[in-house]
Design a protein around this motif. Sequence first.
Motif, PDB file in Angstrom:
ATOM      1  N   SER A   9       0.837  -1.199   0.000  1.00 22.52           N
ATOM      2  CA  SER A   9       0.000   0.000   0.000  1.00 22.52           C
ATOM      3  C   SER A   9       0.873   1.249   0.000  1.00 22.52           C
ATOM      4  O   SER A   9       1.889   1.315   0.696  1.00 22.52           O
ATOM      5  CB  SER A   9      -0.892   0.027   1.239  1.00 22.52           C
ATOM      6  OG  SER A   9      -1.779  -1.062   1.246  1.00 22.52           O
ATOM      7  N   ILE A  52      -9.433  -2.643   1.596  1.00 21.89           N
ATOM      8  CA  ILE A  52      -9.378  -3.801   2.486  1.00 21.89           C
ATOM      9  C   ILE A  52     -10.628  -3.770   3.359  1.00 21.89           C
ATOM     10  O   ILE A  52     -10.947  -2.724   3.957  1.00 21.89           O
ATOM     11  CB  ILE A  52      -8.108  -3.754   3.356  1.00 21.89           C
ATOM     12  CG1 ILE A  52      -6.868  -3.790   2.463  1.00 21.89           C
ATOM     13  CG2 ILE A  52      -8.099  -4.896   4.367  1.00 21.89           C
ATOM     14  CD1 ILE A  52      -5.574  -3.483   3.170  1.00 21.89           C
ATOM     15  N   GLY A  53     -11.318  -4.872   3.448  1.00 19.87           N
ATOM     16  CA  GLY A  53     -12.506  -4.964   4.295  1.00 19.87           C
ATOM     17  C   GLY A  53     -13.527  -3.890   3.988  1.00 19.87           C
ATOM     18  O   GLY A  53     -13.965  -3.749   2.846  1.00 19.87           O
ATOM     19  N   ALA A  56     -11.540   1.206   5.239  1.00 22.92           N
ATOM     20  CA  ALA A  56     -11.013   2.264   6.102  1.00 22.92           C
ATOM     21  C   ALA A  56      -9.695   2.800   5.535  1.00 22.92           C
ATOM     22  O   ALA A  56      -8.866   2.044   5.023  1.00 22.92           O
ATOM     23  CB  ALA A  56     -10.790   1.737   7.523  1.00 22.92           C
ATOM     24  N   GLU A  57      -9.508   4.105   5.621  1.00 24.72           N
ATOM     25  CA  GLU A  57      -8.281   4.744   5.137  1.00 24.72           C
ATOM     26  C   GLU A  57      -7.050   4.316   5.934  1.00 24.72           C
ATOM     27  O   GLU A  57      -5.920   4.497   5.486  1.00 24.72           O
ATOM     28  CB  GLU A  57      -8.426   6.269   5.198  1.00 24.72           C
ATOM     29  CG  GLU A  57      -9.478   6.817   4.264  1.00 24.72           C
ATOM     30  CD  GLU A  57      -9.111   6.640   2.798  1.00 24.72           C
ATOM     31  OE1 GLU A  57      -7.930   6.796   2.447  1.00 24.72           O
ATOM     32  OE2 GLU A  57     -10.013   6.329   2.002  1.00 24.72           O
ATOM     33  N   THR A  58      -7.266   3.760   7.109  1.00 26.32           N
ATOM     34  CA  THR A  58      -6.148   3.345   7.970  1.00 26.32           C
ATOM     35  C   THR A  58      -5.755   1.881   7.756  1.00 26.32           C
ATOM     36  O   THR A  58      -4.916   1.360   8.475  1.00 26.32           O
ATOM     37  CB  THR A  58      -6.495   3.563   9.453  1.00 26.32           C
ATOM     38  OG1 THR A  58      -7.708   2.864   9.745  1.00 26.32           O
ATOM     39  CG2 THR A  58      -6.640   5.050   9.756  1.00 26.32           C
ATOM     40  N   ASP A  59      -6.354   1.235   6.757  1.00 30.02           N
ATOM     41  CA  ASP A  59      -5.994  -0.149   6.427  1.00 30.02           C
ATOM     42  C   ASP A  59      -4.934  -0.154   5.338  1.00 30.02           C
ATOM     43  O   ASP A  59      -5.013   0.615   4.370  1.00 30.02           O
ATOM     44  CB  ASP A  59      -7.217  -0.933   5.947  1.00 30.02           C
ATOM     45  CG  ASP A  59      -8.213  -1.223   7.047  1.00 30.02           C
ATOM     46  OD1 ASP A  59      -7.821  -1.169   8.233  1.00 30.02           O
ATOM     47  OD2 ASP A  59      -9.381  -1.512   6.722  1.00 30.02           O
ATOM     48  N   MET A  61      -1.739  -2.935   3.343  1.00 33.79           N
ATOM     49  CA  MET A  61      -1.338  -4.315   3.133  1.00 33.79           C
ATOM     50  C   MET A  61       0.016  -4.406   2.432  1.00 33.79           C
ATOM     51  O   MET A  61       0.433  -3.494   1.731  1.00 33.79           O
ATOM     52  CB  MET A  61      -2.384  -5.090   2.318  1.00 33.79           C
ATOM     53  CG  MET A  61      -2.804  -4.468   1.008  1.00 33.79           C
ATOM     54  SD  MET A  61      -1.910  -4.849  -0.531  1.00 33.79           S
ATOM     55  CE  MET A  61      -1.523  -6.527  -0.505  1.00 33.79           C
ATOM     56  N   LEU A  98      -1.646   2.704  11.280  1.00 34.49           N
ATOM     57  CA  LEU A  98      -2.245   1.874  10.235  1.00 34.49           C
ATOM     58  C   LEU A  98      -2.449   0.448  10.736  1.00 34.49           C
ATOM     59  O   LEU A  98      -1.650  -0.068  11.508  1.00 34.49           O
ATOM     60  CB  LEU A  98      -1.338   1.826   8.998  1.00 34.49           C
ATOM     61  CG  LEU A  98      -1.098   3.136   8.271  1.00 34.49           C
ATOM     62  CD1 LEU A  98      -0.074   2.940   7.171  1.00 34.49           C
ATOM     63  CD2 LEU A  98      -2.396   3.681   7.701  1.00 34.49           C
ATOM     64  N   SER A  99      -3.503  -0.164  10.279  1.00 37.97           N
ATOM     65  CA  SER A  99      -3.715  -1.592  10.490  1.00 37.97           C
ATOM     66  C   SER A  99      -3.203  -2.274   9.222  1.00 37.97           C
ATOM     67  O   SER A  99      -3.822  -2.169   8.160  1.00 37.97           O
ATOM     68  CB  SER A  99      -5.203  -1.888  10.695  1.00 37.97           C
ATOM     69  OG  SER A  99      -5.401  -3.282  10.749  1.00 37.97           O
ATOM     70  N   THR A 100      -2.049  -2.934   9.322  1.00 41.22           N
ATOM     71  CA  THR A 100      -1.378  -3.463   8.133  1.00 41.22           C
ATOM     72  C   THR A 100      -1.416  -4.985   8.111  1.00 41.22           C
ATOM     73  O   THR A 100      -0.950  -5.638   9.041  1.00 41.22           O
ATOM     74  CB  THR A 100       0.092  -2.993   8.083  1.00 41.22           C
ATOM     75  OG1 THR A 100       0.103  -1.567   8.115  1.00 41.22           O
ATOM     76  CG2 THR A 100       0.775  -3.477   6.826  1.00 41.22           C
ATOM     77  N   GLN A 101      -1.971  -5.523   7.051  1.00 43.82           N
ATOM     78  CA  GLN A 101      -1.981  -6.969   6.849  1.00 43.82           C
ATOM     79  C   GLN A 101      -0.744  -7.347   6.043  1.00 43.82           C
ATOM     80  O   GLN A 101      -0.521  -6.816   4.953  1.00 43.82           O
ATOM     81  CB  GLN A 101      -3.237  -7.395   6.110  1.00 43.82           C
ATOM     82  CG  GLN A 101      -4.506  -7.151   6.898  1.00 43.82           C
ATOM     83  CD  GLN A 101      -5.734  -7.701   6.202  1.00 43.82           C
ATOM     84  OE1 GLN A 101      -5.653  -8.629   5.396  1.00 43.82           O
ATOM     85  NE2 GLN A 101      -6.884  -7.116   6.508  1.00 43.82           N
TER      86      GLN A 101
END
Length: 120
Positions: A9, A52-53, A56-59, A61, A98-101
């Motif tokens: 991302s 993602i999902g 959300a702008e904070t997601d 990957m 950020l929530s990073t996958q």
Amino acid sequence: MPQITVEYSAQLAERFDRRAFALALHAEASALIDSTLSSFKTRFHRLDEVVIGAGAETDAMVHVDLAILPGRSPETKQKLGQTALDLLVDHLGDAGGLSTQATVKVRDLEGGHYHKHVLQ
């Protein structure tokens, strides 16, 4: 061989130490799969648009596709995948809200024959 593609991302561009990740992965994986260090090639693709999902702008990957020549055991592929994931997490740096996958796929190079020539 190996051919490594990393998609990430755009919002991770400043946090993700891509060169250090590639160099560490090449060194670790070289020993795991008994391949020469000079055979490793890693390409990075920045993704400017990722959903993602719920979007959300904070997601964010990062996905690593690790393609190797056939013949490695499932155990070796498992260890290679976990090593790549551990190194990826180490080189992503601070999450910065950020929530990073982070994901890794190890696969055999498919279809046809692999050809290579090095020009010097």
